[in-house]
Design an enzyme around this catalytic site. Structure first.
Site, PDB file in Angstrom:
ATOM      1  N   PRO A  24       5.772   0.625  16.179  1.00 34.86           N
ATOM      2  CA  PRO A  24       5.795  -0.304  15.035  1.00 34.86           C
ATOM      3  C   PRO A  24       4.610  -0.251  14.096  1.00 34.86           C
ATOM      4  O   PRO A  24       3.507  -0.068  14.675  1.00 34.86           O
ATOM      5  CB  PRO A  24       5.613  -2.025  15.733  1.00 34.86           C
ATOM      6  N   GLY A  25       4.730  -0.318  12.859  1.00 31.26           N
ATOM      7  CA  GLY A  25       3.606  -0.442  11.836  1.00 31.26           C
ATOM      8  C   GLY A  25       3.784  -1.858  11.341  1.00 31.26           C
ATOM      9  O   GLY A  25       2.705  -2.505  11.635  1.00 31.26           O
ATOM     10  N   ARG A  26       4.577  -2.014  10.477  1.00 28.28           N
ATOM     11  CA  ARG A  26       4.862  -3.228   9.890  1.00 28.28           C
ATOM     12  C   ARG A  26       4.830  -4.349  10.684  1.00 28.28           C
ATOM     13  O   ARG A  26       4.056  -5.398  10.399  1.00 28.28           O
ATOM     14  CB  ARG A  26       6.198  -3.199   9.292  1.00 28.28           C
ATOM     15  N   ARG A  33       5.735  -2.697  -3.518  1.00 26.44           N
ATOM     16  CA  ARG A  33       6.673  -2.635  -2.980  1.00 26.44           C
ATOM     17  C   ARG A  33       7.934  -3.530  -3.552  1.00 26.44           C
ATOM     18  O   ARG A  33       8.824  -2.907  -3.462  1.00 26.44           O
ATOM     19  CB  ARG A  33       6.802  -3.048  -1.559  1.00 26.44           C
ATOM     20  N   CYS A  43       0.796  -2.368 -17.378  1.00 23.89           N
ATOM     21  CA  CYS A  43       1.671  -1.974 -18.546  1.00 23.89           C
ATOM     22  C   CYS A  43       3.122  -1.833 -18.279  1.00 23.89           C
ATOM     23  O   CYS A  43       3.442  -0.606 -18.708  1.00 23.89           O
ATOM     24  CB  CYS A  43       0.945  -1.310 -19.357  1.00 23.89           C
ATOM     25  N   GLU A  44       3.701  -2.543 -17.312  1.00 21.71           N
ATOM     26  CA  GLU A  44       5.094  -2.108 -16.983  1.00 21.71           C
ATOM     27  C   GLU A  44       5.825  -3.706 -16.917  1.00 21.71           C
ATOM     28  O   GLU A  44       5.318  -4.476 -16.296  1.00 21.71           O
ATOM     29  CB  GLU A  44       5.111  -1.591 -15.746  1.00 21.71           C
TER      30      GLU A  44
HETATM   31  C1  LIG Z   1       7.225   4.756   8.975  1.00 22.13           C
HETATM   32  C2  LIG Z   1       7.421   4.852  10.316  1.00 22.13           C
HETATM   33  C3  LIG Z   1       7.139   4.209  11.555  1.00 22.13           C
HETATM   34  C4  LIG Z   1       6.774   2.803  11.332  1.00 22.13           C
HETATM   35  O1  LIG Z   1       7.826   1.955  10.682  1.00 22.13           O
HETATM   36  P1  LIG Z   1       7.555   0.539  10.294  1.00 22.13           P
HETATM   37  O2  LIG Z   1       8.754  -0.010   9.442  1.00 22.13           O
HETATM   38  O3  LIG Z   1       6.256   0.218   9.605  1.00 22.13           O
HETATM   39  O4  LIG Z   1       7.485  -0.047  11.727  1.00 22.13           O
HETATM   40  C5  LIG Z   1       7.350   4.444  12.735  1.00 22.13           C
HETATM   41  N1  LIG Z   1       7.546   5.857  13.029  1.00 22.13           N
HETATM   42  C6  LIG Z   1       7.811   6.764  11.827  1.00 22.13           C
HETATM   43  C7  LIG Z   1       8.115   8.022  12.511  1.00 22.13           C
HETATM   44  C8  LIG Z   1       7.786   6.360  10.866  1.00 22.13           C
HETATM   45  O5  LIG Z   1       7.815   7.365   9.831  1.00 22.13           O
END
Ligand SMILES: *Cc1c(COP(=O)(O)O)cnc(C)c1O
Length: 472
Positions: free
Chosen positions: A330-332, A369, A400-401
């Site tokens: 997980p990132g997001r 985004r 400027c968009e």
């Molecule tokens: C971008 C990515 C993630 C994380 O995605 P999220 O939507 O931020 O959870 C995990 N694994 C891989 C390989 C990615 O490219």
């Protein structure tokens, strides 16, 4: 998730224009806990605090635009993911969502591992002391320099993405006298969307190696992934530890993971049958969704963990395989909800019968985004409370968009005026990390807050920074 124009509420419009908005919220001053960092609250005098600090004071001290990152929220999410997945799994935080040395230290302390996908991300991770064996290197086009940097550092995993890369990593590892643990990234033929998935025979995209043979069905096997396994197993400098799959982003249900796990386990079964080998790891990637607006309803980490563990166990049992160690990325879902962006309101331009354009002092340079993916956000007045009626607004930047939109459709109080502070929640992921210098904008700082203390973890860019690069 139905969204429709509300027949009453905003001023200046008898008929509301097309847009992705629902009724104005009952209380414009309320902060939805699903969207805001968990320490955010509105004080009795009306302004908003995060980490025990008033955003007015933060804006005064650090300027705007400003990313405010709630350290307690970030750490709590790390722990929630780690505890939910338990000792039989590894949680890799996807560094591309947002990476800084402070974040790497928090991850290290909270027991998470880290995904990087460039030499720059790897350098930050190593500089902040993340043990290399807890780092994984991803990417569809890693350079030889990046591969060398990773193998030399001793990263725990390189995720192979092409036939050329198998040779390249093997060659570099051999020259360095290493045996590099690797996984193979496969495309499972599942394209994840927010609420659905579309199974395609093979994915038409740049990442990974297909399970399916050209034009065939992923479950038939015999595609590039199986060939990649054969090639990796022949190379002494590579140690194949598992199969990796990442199906997309901002996913709200586990059905896509279910299909992915089924197909990845199918490959593990084929590998056992062909090579007499049971691989010990399976990585199902990231992409778990968060709430950007009150209409989003993501699952909690423990629900996702129970579900993914159960899916993998079931598939392995059916295939007669020992259950491999699971990884998720997980990132997001770790950093997204932990931060908000504070802006100062500038021009407020009312277009009668349409909407009011509220300009802020940032835009697509600090949050691309909305312009890039039509992402939806919410926004609130945070420097004071207001009892004014709701005003249908579009929050736009200063670039400027005309596509420079921060929040496409939002209700803000009709007495909004220049100098008021607005904050957009859920901007922890893919905002600072995608920030850019369009119009020579100076990228905003990231200030972490915790228990009444603020700390600059990424400083604001200066004109000197811009001129330092411009050496002509
Ligand atoms: C971008 C990515 C993630 C994380 O995605 P999220 O939507 O931020 O959870 C995990 N694994 C891989 C390989 C990615 O490219």
């Amino acid at each position: 998730m139905s969204r429709s124009a509300h027949p009453a509420g905003p001023r200046h419009a008898d008929v509301l224009p097309e847009g992705h908005y629902s009724a104005p919220p009952a209380d414009l001053n309320a902060l939805d806990p699903r969207v805001w960092p968990r320490t955010a609250s509105r004080t009795t005098d009306g302004s908003v605090t995060v980490g025990g600090l008033d955003v007015k004071d933060l804006a005064e001290e650090f300027g705007t635009p400003l990313y405010v990152l709630d350290e307690a929220d970030f750490r709590a999410r790390c722990r929630a993911w780690r505890d939910a997945f338990g000792p039989d799994a590894d949680v890799f935080y996807a560094g591309k969502a947002f990476l800084s040395r402070a974040v790497v230290r928090w991850l290290t302390e909270e027991g998470l591992n880290l995904d990087v996908c460039s030499g720059g991300e790897l350098a930050v991770a190593l500089a902040a002391g993340m043990p290399p064996e807890r780092i994984a290197l991803h990417g569809n086009n890693k350079s030889s320099a990046e591969i060398r940097q990773a193998v030399e550092a001793g990263v725990g995993r390189i995720v192979l993405d092409s036939f050329q890369e198998i040779v390249r990593v093997a060659h570099i590892a051999e020259r360095l006298g290493r045996r590099q643990p690797v996984q193979i990234r496969v495309t499972v033929g599942v394209e994840a969307h927010t609420h659905e998935f579309i199974a395609t025979a093979h994915e038409d995209q740049k990442f990974g190696l297909a399970l399916a043979p050209g034009g065939g069905h992923p479950e038939a096997g015999g595609g590039q992934a199986a060939e990649a396994v054969r090639r990796v197993l022949k190379l002494d400098s590579l140690e194949l530890t598992g199969i990796h799959s990442h199906i997309g982003s901002q996913i709200f249900d586990t059905s896509g993971f279910e299909v992915a796990a089924h197909r990845v386990v199918g490959l593990l079964e084929d590998i056992r049958d062909e090579h007499g080998l049971e691989l010990p790891e399976i990585d199902l990637g990231g992409g778990l969704g968060i709430a950007y607006t009150s209409e989003d309803d993501p699952s909690e980490p423990h629900e996702i963990a129970v579900s993914l563990h159960e899916i993998v166990r079931r598939e392995c049992r059916a295939a007669g395989l020992a259950v491999p160690r699971l990884s998720v990325e997980p990132g997001r879902a770790v950093v997204g909800p932990s931060a908000c962006t504070v802006y100062e309101t500038g021009t407020v331009k009312e277009l009668p019968g349409l909407r009011t354009y509220v300009s802020v002092d940032g835009g697509m340079s600090d949050n691309v985004r909305t312009a890039l993916y039509d992402a939806e956000y919410s926004v609130s007045l945070v420097s004071r409370a207001s009892d004014a009626e709701p005003m249908l607004s579009r929050v736009v930047g200063k670039h400027c968009e005309s596509g420079d939109i921060v929040v496409r459709d939002a209700f803000l109080p009709a007495d909004l005026a220049p100098g008021d502070l607005l904050a957009v929640p859920a901007t922890g992921a893919y905002c600072r990390s995608m920030a850019n210098n369009y119009n020579h904008a100076l990228r905003p700082p990231v200030v972490s807050v915790r228990d009444g203390e603020a700390r600059v973890i990424v400083r604001r860019e200066t004109e000197e920074d811009l001129l330092r690069l411009d050496v002509g």
